[in-house]
Write an enzyme that holds these catalytic residues in place. Structure first.
Site, PDB file in Angstrom:
ATOM      1  N   SER A  35       0.799  -1.226   0.000  1.00 11.82           N
ATOM      2  CA  SER A  35       0.000   0.000   0.000  1.00 11.82           C
ATOM      3  C   SER A  35       0.831   1.275   0.000  1.00 11.82           C
ATOM      4  O   SER A  35       0.331   2.332  -0.402  1.00 11.82           O
ATOM      5  CB  SER A  35      -0.948   0.007   1.211  1.00 11.82           C
ATOM      6  N   ASP A 307      -2.050   8.326   8.049  1.00  8.71           N
ATOM      7  CA  ASP A 307      -2.867   7.402   8.832  1.00  8.71           C
ATOM      8  C   ASP A 307      -1.929   6.553   9.693  1.00  8.71           C
ATOM      9  O   ASP A 307      -0.758   6.880   9.845  1.00  8.71           O
ATOM     10  CB  ASP A 307      -3.793   6.563   7.943  1.00  8.71           C
ATOM     11  N   HIS A 310       0.762   4.848   6.993  1.00 10.76           N
ATOM     12  CA  HIS A 310       1.178   5.434   5.720  1.00 10.76           C
ATOM     13  C   HIS A 310       1.598   6.886   5.903  1.00 10.76           C
ATOM     14  O   HIS A 310       1.011   7.619   6.693  1.00 10.76           O
ATOM     15  CB  HIS A 310       0.037   5.355   4.695  1.00 10.76           C
TER      16      HIS A 310
END
Length: 343
Positions: A35, A307, A310
């Site tokens: 991600s 977040d 990330h």
């Protein structure tokens, strides 16, 4: 012979229309990972993906599948190279002439988690569409990686009391599988490999929150990442010595992150302990979730993390600059700009 999974057969059908004409002068950037590098593959594999909802993308006005408030590291690298952002491989309408992103949220090196493309799946996808580029383009292209974090976070969750020997054995297993995939890419023409090594995973806000460590990092997760990074470095050096034309760089993301965490004010951060978006003790969970009321900071550039796991766009930009042009104390044995022009 191993039979292809149903997931990969479905992927094959998605990729059939993607052999597009290319410019003979194009420069290529191939992105593999999870991600941190995913710019929109996950929504093709799952529904209600948080990165497709506000406030992800708020710094560029709209959510677009990136797990950040704005651009991610490969976006900045593409800008530095003067090429378009490498589009998601699962976007059938995209032009892949300048490269493509295989990275997918939740990807691992080992195992077969659902609703993602593992590193093995990503390499298979590259093999399937390799004729999109000439042999020369595949050899001169840059193959960027950030992968392995999910393997070690999953292992930590299931093996919190793992012995040193068990940790070492697992890391060796992960690196052996990663090496197999690098050899496969080399066999498909890849020669220039760029790695962002793993972060100190125990210091991620989501890990601190989940394991209730307060302001302290979780040793097991960070130790696994450190062992991985050391063995990765040794493996890449060995491949460069044994494979003709194999070149690589490693950006020391692990220690670079620790420096930012130790002196946040030096880097313009209010905090490196909390996330900008989320809920819980470290505001680390639920950003973008439909049924979670998340807190959102008023100034995301003051946060290292957007977040719980990330980076904010500001951090991604700084990382990209270091990968592209830093000295050998940060990225070695050369930086990405030097690798790109390397014969």
């Amino acid at each position: 012979m191993e039979k292809p999974s149903g997931q990969f057969l479905g992927l094959s059908l998605l990729l059939l229309p993607l052999l597009l004409p290319i410019s003979c002068n194009a420069q290529q950037l191939f992105i593999f990972g999870d991600s941190l590098y995913d710019n929109g593959n996950k929504p093709f594999l799952a529904t209600d993906v948080p990165s497709t909802f506000w406030p992800y993308g708020l710094s560029i006005d709209f959510p677009n599948g990136r797990w950040s408030d704005g651009r991610i590291v490969p976006d900045f690298i593409a800008e530095f190279l003067g090429i378009p952002f490498p589009p998601p491989v699962l976007d059938r309408s995209a032009n892949f002439s300048s490269g493509v992103t295989f990275a997918t949220a939740d990807a691992t090196i080992l195992g077969t988690p659902p609703q993602t493309l593992t590193l093995g799946d990503q390499v298979k996808a590259f093999a399937q569409i390799k004729s999109t580029w000439t042999d020369a383009q595949r050899q001169k292209g840059i193959y960027m990686f950030y992968i392995g974090a999910n393997d070690y976070l999953n292992y930590t969750n299931a093996n919190l009391n793992a012995t040193a020997q068990q940790q070492e054995a697992f890391v060796s297993q992960v690196i052996a599988k990663l090496k197999d995939q690098l050899l496969a890419i080399y066999g498909l023409g890849g020669r220039k490999f760029a790695f962002q090594n793993l972060a100190p995973l125990g210091c991620l806000p989501i890990v601190k929150q989940d394991f209730k460590t307060g302001n302290f990092c979780l040793p097991l997760a960070s130790n696994l990442a450190a062992q991985h990074n050391q063995l990765l470095s040794e493996t890449l050096e060995n491949l460069s010595e044994t494979l003709d034309g194999f070149n690589y760089i490693i950006y020391d993301y692990f220690n670079s992150s620790l420096r930012r965490m130790a002196r946040p004010n030096n880097y313009g951060y209010f905090t490196t302990n909390l996330a900008c978006c989320g809920t819980g003790s470290h505001d680390a969970f639920g950003c973008g979730f439909k049924n979670v009321h998340s807190n959102l900071c008023s100034y995301q550039r003051g946060y290292m993390f957007f977040d719980g796991r990330h980076n904010a766009e500001k951090t991604n930009e700084a990382v990209a600059h270091l990968i592209f042009s830093a000295d050998p104390s940060v990225v070695f044995p050369m930086n990405l700009r030097e690798l790109f022009v390397h014969p």
